[in-house]
Every structure is written in C-alpha cells, then in structure tokens.
Scaffold this motif. Sequence first.
Motif, PDB file in Angstrom:
ATOM      1  N   TRP A  44      -4.750  -8.423   2.182  1.00 43.10           N
ATOM      2  CA  TRP A  44      -6.207  -7.646   2.352  1.00 43.10           C
ATOM      3  C   TRP A  44      -6.219  -6.549   3.115  1.00 43.10           C
ATOM      4  CZ3 TRP A  44      -8.769  -7.809   7.508  1.00 43.10           C
ATOM      5  CH2 TRP A  44     -10.088  -7.558   7.268  1.00 43.10           C
ATOM      6  N   CYS A  45      -7.147  -5.709   2.783  1.00 39.86           N
ATOM      7  CA  CYS A  45      -7.294  -4.297   3.424  1.00 39.86           C
ATOM      8  C   CYS A  45      -8.084  -4.538   4.721  1.00 39.86           C
ATOM      9  CB  CYS A  45      -8.008  -3.343   2.452  1.00 39.86           C
ATOM     10  SG  CYS A  45      -8.518  -1.793   3.227  1.00 39.86           S
ATOM     11  N   SER A  46      -7.310  -4.305   5.704  1.00 39.63           N
ATOM     12  CA  SER A  46      -7.866  -4.386   7.080  1.00 39.63           C
ATOM     13  C   SER A  46      -8.555  -3.073   7.621  1.00 39.63           C
ATOM     14  CB  SER A  46      -6.963  -4.667   7.917  1.00 39.63           C
ATOM     15  OG  SER A  46      -6.047  -3.777   8.427  1.00 39.63           O
ATOM     16  N   CYS A  47      -8.087  -1.804   6.986  1.00 38.05           N
ATOM     17  CA  CYS A  47      -8.618  -0.414   7.264  1.00 38.05           C
ATOM     18  C   CYS A  47     -10.009  -0.152   6.544  1.00 38.05           C
ATOM     19  CB  CYS A  47      -7.612   0.601   7.038  1.00 38.05           C
ATOM     20  SG  CYS A  47      -7.342   0.964   5.283  1.00 38.05           S
ATOM     21  N   GLY A  48     -10.217  -0.350   5.566  1.00 36.81           N
ATOM     22  CA  GLY A  48     -11.725  -0.279   4.805  1.00 36.81           C
ATOM     23  C   GLY A  48     -11.436   0.953   3.976  1.00 36.81           C
ATOM     24  N   LYS A  49     -10.146   1.595   3.859  1.00 39.09           N
ATOM     25  CA  LYS A  49      -9.896   2.928   3.117  1.00 39.09           C
ATOM     26  C   LYS A  49      -9.543   2.566   1.684  1.00 39.09           C
ATOM     27  CE  LYS A  49      -8.404   6.007   6.854  1.00 39.09           C
ATOM     28  NZ  LYS A  49      -7.195   6.490   7.307  1.00 39.09           N
ATOM     29  N   SER A  50      -9.276   1.457   1.384  1.00 35.73           N
ATOM     30  CA  SER A  50      -8.759   1.049  -0.075  1.00 35.73           C
ATOM     31  C   SER A  50      -9.816   1.337  -1.101  1.00 35.73           C
ATOM     32  CB  SER A  50      -8.171  -0.405  -0.049  1.00 35.73           C
ATOM     33  OG  SER A  50      -7.831  -0.624  -1.347  1.00 35.73           O
ATOM     34  N   SER A  51      -9.188   1.937  -2.280  1.00 34.06           N
ATOM     35  CA  SER A  51     -10.163   2.018  -3.187  1.00 34.06           C
ATOM     36  C   SER A  51     -10.146   0.680  -4.063  1.00 34.06           C
ATOM     37  CB  SER A  51      -9.745   3.299  -4.076  1.00 34.06           C
ATOM     38  OG  SER A  51      -8.328   2.752  -4.455  1.00 34.06           O
ATOM     39  N   ASP A  78      -4.539  -0.813  -1.055  1.00 37.99           N
ATOM     40  CA  ASP A  78      -3.829   0.138  -1.945  1.00 37.99           C
ATOM     41  C   ASP A  78      -2.892   1.034  -1.445  1.00 37.99           C
ATOM     42  OD1 ASP A  78      -5.457   1.780  -0.812  1.00 37.99           O
ATOM     43  OD2 ASP A  78      -6.524   2.773  -2.569  1.00 37.99           O
ATOM     44  N   GLY A  79      -2.866   0.732  -0.167  1.00 38.55           N
ATOM     45  CA  GLY A  79      -1.818   1.424   0.565  1.00 38.55           C
ATOM     46  C   GLY A  79      -2.564   2.725   1.250  1.00 38.55           C
ATOM     47  N   SER A  80      -3.721   2.850   1.197  1.00 37.78           N
ATOM     48  CA  SER A  80      -4.402   3.857   1.832  1.00 37.78           C
ATOM     49  C   SER A  80      -4.217   3.943   3.542  1.00 37.78           C
ATOM     50  CB  SER A  80      -5.766   4.209   1.575  1.00 37.78           C
ATOM     51  OG  SER A  80      -5.969   4.300   0.301  1.00 37.78           O
ATOM     52  N   HIS A  81      -3.759   2.790   4.024  1.00 42.50           N
ATOM     53  CA  HIS A  81      -3.726   2.744   5.454  1.00 42.50           C
ATOM     54  C   HIS A  81      -2.638   3.529   6.028  1.00 42.50           C
ATOM     55  CE1 HIS A  81      -0.998  -0.255   3.925  1.00 42.50           C
ATOM     56  NE2 HIS A  81      -0.073   0.228   5.009  1.00 42.50           N
ATOM     57  N   LYS A  82      -1.484   3.988   5.051  1.00 37.89           N
ATOM     58  CA  LYS A  82      -0.507   4.602   5.637  1.00 37.89           C
ATOM     59  C   LYS A  82      -0.693   5.511   6.641  1.00 37.89           C
ATOM     60  CE  LYS A  82       2.760   3.048   2.106  1.00 37.89           C
ATOM     61  NZ  LYS A  82       2.541   3.007   0.805  1.00 37.89           N
ATOM     62  N   PHE A 109      -3.385   0.575  11.240  1.00 44.20           N
ATOM     63  CA  PHE A 109      -3.749  -0.449  10.425  1.00 44.20           C
ATOM     64  C   PHE A 109      -2.494  -0.994   9.446  1.00 44.20           C
ATOM     65  CE2 PHE A 109      -7.925   1.253  11.609  1.00 44.20           C
ATOM     66  CZ  PHE A 109      -8.532   0.296  11.846  1.00 44.20           C
ATOM     67  N   THR A 110      -2.508  -2.277   9.403  1.00 50.65           N
ATOM     68  CA  THR A 110      -1.452  -2.768   8.200  1.00 50.65           C
ATOM     69  C   THR A 110      -2.433  -3.912   7.616  1.00 50.65           C
ATOM     70  OG1 THR A 110      -1.060  -4.549  10.014  1.00 50.65           O
ATOM     71  CG2 THR A 110       0.358  -2.496   9.616  1.00 50.65           C
ATOM     72  N   PRO A 111      -2.249  -4.030   6.091  1.00 52.98           N
ATOM     73  CA  PRO A 111      -2.778  -5.083   5.373  1.00 52.98           C
ATOM     74  C   PRO A 111      -2.441  -6.509   5.931  1.00 52.98           C
ATOM     75  CG  PRO A 111      -0.960  -4.369   4.273  1.00 52.98           C
ATOM     76  CD  PRO A 111      -1.020  -3.473   5.519  1.00 52.98           C
ATOM     77  N   VAL A 112      -3.438  -7.597   5.704  1.00 51.41           N
ATOM     78  CA  VAL A 112      -2.935  -8.831   6.060  1.00 51.41           C
ATOM     79  C   VAL A 112      -2.588  -9.633   4.821  1.00 51.41           C
ATOM     80  CG1 VAL A 112      -4.166 -10.833   6.936  1.00 51.41           C
ATOM     81  CG2 VAL A 112      -4.614  -8.529   7.877  1.00 51.41           C
TER      82      VAL A 112
END
Length: 79
Positions: A24-31, A37-41, A45-48
């Motif tokens: 699950w995307c925790s940062c809100g940036k994923s498309s 989708d790795g956009s947190h890099k 933030f890290t995915p859950v």
Amino acid sequence: MSDAIIAQKSPYMTELAVGRDYFWCSCGKSSKQPLCDGSHKGSEFTPVKFQVDAAKAYALCGCKNNDGKPFCNGAHKNL
Ligand code: FES
C-alpha cells in the motif's frame, strides 16, 4: 515526518486476492493508487506490506491519514 499527499479523500475499492503480498502506498505519490509504484524513493515514506484472508473488494485508504494503515477507517471525513 512530513505529511503524505492526499491521493483522494475517499477509499479505493480494490479487488484483492488471497496469498499475495500487496504494498500500500503511504506517501500518496503513486500513479497506481492505492498501491506503491516506487515513487516514494528519496522520501521518508515506505510502502506498507499486507495480505488479505479473503478474495473480495476492500476499501483501501486514499487519504493517507489512517496512521499508516492500508484499510480505510473513515479518517478522510475529517480532512
Ligand atoms: S509510491 Fe507511495 S509508498 Fe511507494
């Protein structure tokens, strides 16, 4: 920790399967909301990682204000 981006102020109804690892995307940036989708890099933030016990549609958090948990708890109603 900086605030996550609000992807949307409602949950994402998402069909999930048993026996799979989801992130699950925790940062809100994923498309690919609500999943990572790795956009947190490069951010803090890290995915859950999570799994489900039954194959069905789940309400996954879109507002990213659910204390870092993937399932909607209604927190978006207070934004
Ligand atoms: S893209 Fe948001 S946690 Fe990975």
